[in-house]
Design a protein around this motif. Structure first.
Motif, PDB file in Angstrom:
ATOM      1  N   GLY A  70     -32.224  -8.088  32.055  1.00 54.41           N
ATOM      2  CA  GLY A  70     -32.828  -7.544  31.074  1.00 54.41           C
ATOM      3  C   GLY A  70     -32.412  -7.615  29.462  1.00 54.41           C
ATOM      4  O   GLY A  70     -32.492  -7.383  28.363  1.00 54.41           O
ATOM      5  N   LYS A  71     -31.406  -8.437  29.153  1.00 48.36           N
ATOM      6  CA  LYS A  71     -30.927  -8.961  28.176  1.00 48.36           C
ATOM      7  C   LYS A  71     -30.817 -10.178  27.351  1.00 48.36           C
ATOM      8  O   LYS A  71     -30.695 -11.340  28.070  1.00 48.36           O
ATOM      9  N   PRO A  72     -31.429 -10.982  26.243  1.00 48.60           N
ATOM     10  CA  PRO A  72     -31.995 -11.280  25.756  1.00 48.60           C
ATOM     11  C   PRO A  72     -31.027 -12.359  25.476  1.00 48.60           C
ATOM     12  O   PRO A  72     -29.847 -11.853  25.497  1.00 48.60           O
ATOM     13  N   ILE A  73     -31.373 -13.799  25.766  1.00 52.38           N
ATOM     14  CA  ILE A  73     -30.292 -15.363  25.721  1.00 52.38           C
ATOM     15  C   ILE A  73     -29.831 -15.161  24.074  1.00 52.38           C
ATOM     16  O   ILE A  73     -29.145 -15.154  23.714  1.00 52.38           O
ATOM     17  N   LEU A  74     -30.727 -14.584  23.505  1.00 47.69           N
ATOM     18  CA  LEU A  74     -30.468 -14.498  22.238  1.00 47.69           C
ATOM     19  C   LEU A  74     -31.809 -13.426  21.450  1.00 47.69           C
ATOM     20  O   LEU A  74     -32.721 -13.293  21.742  1.00 47.69           O
ATOM     21  N   LYS A 192     -28.596 -21.118  10.048  1.00 51.55           N
ATOM     22  CA  LYS A 192     -29.209 -20.483  11.310  1.00 51.55           C
ATOM     23  C   LYS A 192     -29.335 -20.753  12.302  1.00 51.55           C
ATOM     24  O   LYS A 192     -29.204 -20.368  13.398  1.00 51.55           O
ATOM     25  N   HIS A 193     -30.152 -22.085  12.853  1.00 51.47           N
ATOM     26  CA  HIS A 193     -29.572 -22.743  14.083  1.00 51.47           C
ATOM     27  C   HIS A 193     -28.421 -22.524  14.726  1.00 51.47           C
ATOM     28  O   HIS A 193     -28.604 -22.733  16.091  1.00 51.47           O
ATOM     29  N   ILE A 194     -27.916 -23.215  14.052  1.00 48.25           N
ATOM     30  CA  ILE A 194     -27.005 -23.473  14.384  1.00 48.25           C
ATOM     31  C   ILE A 194     -25.788 -22.612  14.505  1.00 48.25           C
ATOM     32  O   ILE A 194     -25.213 -22.148  16.157  1.00 48.25           O
ATOM     33  N   SER A 195     -26.101 -21.370  14.219  1.00 51.15           N
ATOM     34  CA  SER A 195     -25.799 -19.672  14.371  1.00 51.15           C
ATOM     35  C   SER A 195     -26.091 -19.191  15.645  1.00 51.15           C
ATOM     36  O   SER A 195     -25.800 -18.528  16.587  1.00 51.15           O
ATOM     37  N   ASP A 196     -27.601 -19.335  15.824  1.00 42.95           N
ATOM     38  CA  ASP A 196     -28.950 -19.408  16.845  1.00 42.95           C
ATOM     39  C   ASP A 196     -28.057 -19.973  18.372  1.00 42.95           C
ATOM     40  O   ASP A 196     -27.788 -19.357  19.123  1.00 42.95           O
ATOM     41  N   MET A 197     -27.693 -20.870  17.965  1.00 41.41           N
ATOM     42  CA  MET A 197     -26.918 -21.970  18.992  1.00 41.41           C
ATOM     43  C   MET A 197     -25.840 -21.546  19.850  1.00 41.41           C
ATOM     44  O   MET A 197     -25.778 -21.880  21.706  1.00 41.41           O
ATOM     45  N   LYS A 198     -24.630 -21.049  19.066  1.00 41.07           N
ATOM     46  CA  LYS A 198     -23.873 -20.830  19.457  1.00 41.07           C
ATOM     47  C   LYS A 198     -23.777 -18.929  19.689  1.00 41.07           C
ATOM     48  O   LYS A 198     -23.275 -18.912  20.678  1.00 41.07           O
ATOM     49  N   GLU A 199     -24.571 -18.541  19.236  1.00 40.30           N
ATOM     50  CA  GLU A 199     -25.164 -17.023  20.075  1.00 40.30           C
ATOM     51  C   GLU A 199     -25.323 -16.937  21.344  1.00 40.30           C
ATOM     52  O   GLU A 199     -24.820 -16.208  22.755  1.00 40.30           O
ATOM     53  N   MET A 200     -26.325 -18.666  21.290  1.00 41.94           N
ATOM     54  CA  MET A 200     -26.924 -18.237  22.948  1.00 41.94           C
ATOM     55  C   MET A 200     -26.142 -18.548  23.590  1.00 41.94           C
ATOM     56  O   MET A 200     -25.959 -18.202  24.855  1.00 41.94           O
ATOM     57  N   ILE A 201     -25.132 -19.684  23.147  1.00 41.67           N
ATOM     58  CA  ILE A 201     -24.370 -20.791  24.386  1.00 41.67           C
ATOM     59  C   ILE A 201     -23.156 -19.151  24.749  1.00 41.67           C
ATOM     60  O   ILE A 201     -23.115 -19.111  26.093  1.00 41.67           O
TER      61      ILE A 201
END
Length: 213
Positions: A70-74, A192-201
């Motif tokens: 139930g928790k978003p990956i991003l 922004k995109h680097i930050s997104d991918m770090k959060e997803m990882i």
């Protein structure tokens, strides 16, 4: 480039895990909204119309719909809506929503507060400024998942687009010289995109190991 390559390697591992159904990733289309105040979304009528005729939501807002327990990956708040549409769909949208642009395959039509402009697909030239809705005109729709009449690009497509765009932005930044300066928006979008991918990882691997085997 080595740091970016490391990020890309992690993202490919996540994509492979999802393809192998490990962990159990669900799609929750309600996550495409950041909050419940949907009546106040800019360009709400346009968003609903594009969704109704089969436009495919893509980008970070589509990635937000993939969840573990139930928790978003991003979870980042996303300001705009990126839709992939065919040329026929784009003409219909422009006609019915009174958008005075002539759609072309490979172009993007950006709409913000009734201001519209067309420009090359941002894989070749990044968009200028924030927008509410982007209509990315393609020859055909990519693979997508459809839930309750809402289409979103599959995880693999969304991730590959984000990796590709980040790589291109990195190349532009790496090409900076005293005689060639990139705009602040390119630097900002890359971060922004680097930050997104770090959060997803971090989110993916954290949630993955919390699931029962």
């Amino acid at each position: 480039m080595s740091y970016l390559n490391e990020i890309k390697s992690y993202m490919r591992d996540i994509n492979l895990d999802i393809l192998m159904n490990c962990p159990d990733v669900k799609v929750d289309i309600s996550k495409r909204y950041y909050n419940r105040f949907r009546l106040f979304y800019p360009s709400r009528k346009l968003i609903n119309y594009v969704t109704k005729i089969g436009g495919v939501l893509t980008g970070s807002r589509a990635i937000r719909c993939f969840t573990i327990d139930g928790k978003p990956i991003l979870e980042r708040k996303v300001n705009d809506w990126d839709f992939i549409v065919t040329l026929d769909m784009a003409f219909k949208i422009c006609a019915d929503m009174k958008i005075e642009e002539t759609p072309q395959i490979g172009n993007v039509i950006s709409i913000k507060n009734q201001r519209r402009w067309a420009h090359p697909d941002y894989s070749g030239s990044y968009r200028v400024g924030p927008v509410d809705v982007q209509l990315i005109v393609k020859e055909k729709l990519p693979d997508y998942i459809e839930v309750d009449g809402v289409r979103i690009t599959n995880f693999s497509y969304s991730v590959s687009q984000k990796i590709g765009l980040t790589t291109e932005l990195h190349s532009k930044l790496a090409g900076r010289t005293p005689n060639y300066r990139v705009t602040d928006s390119i630097d900002e979008q890359y971060s922004k995109h680097i930050s997104d991918m770090k959060e997803m990882i971090i989110k993916f691997n954290s949630l993955k190991w919390k699931q029962p085997v």
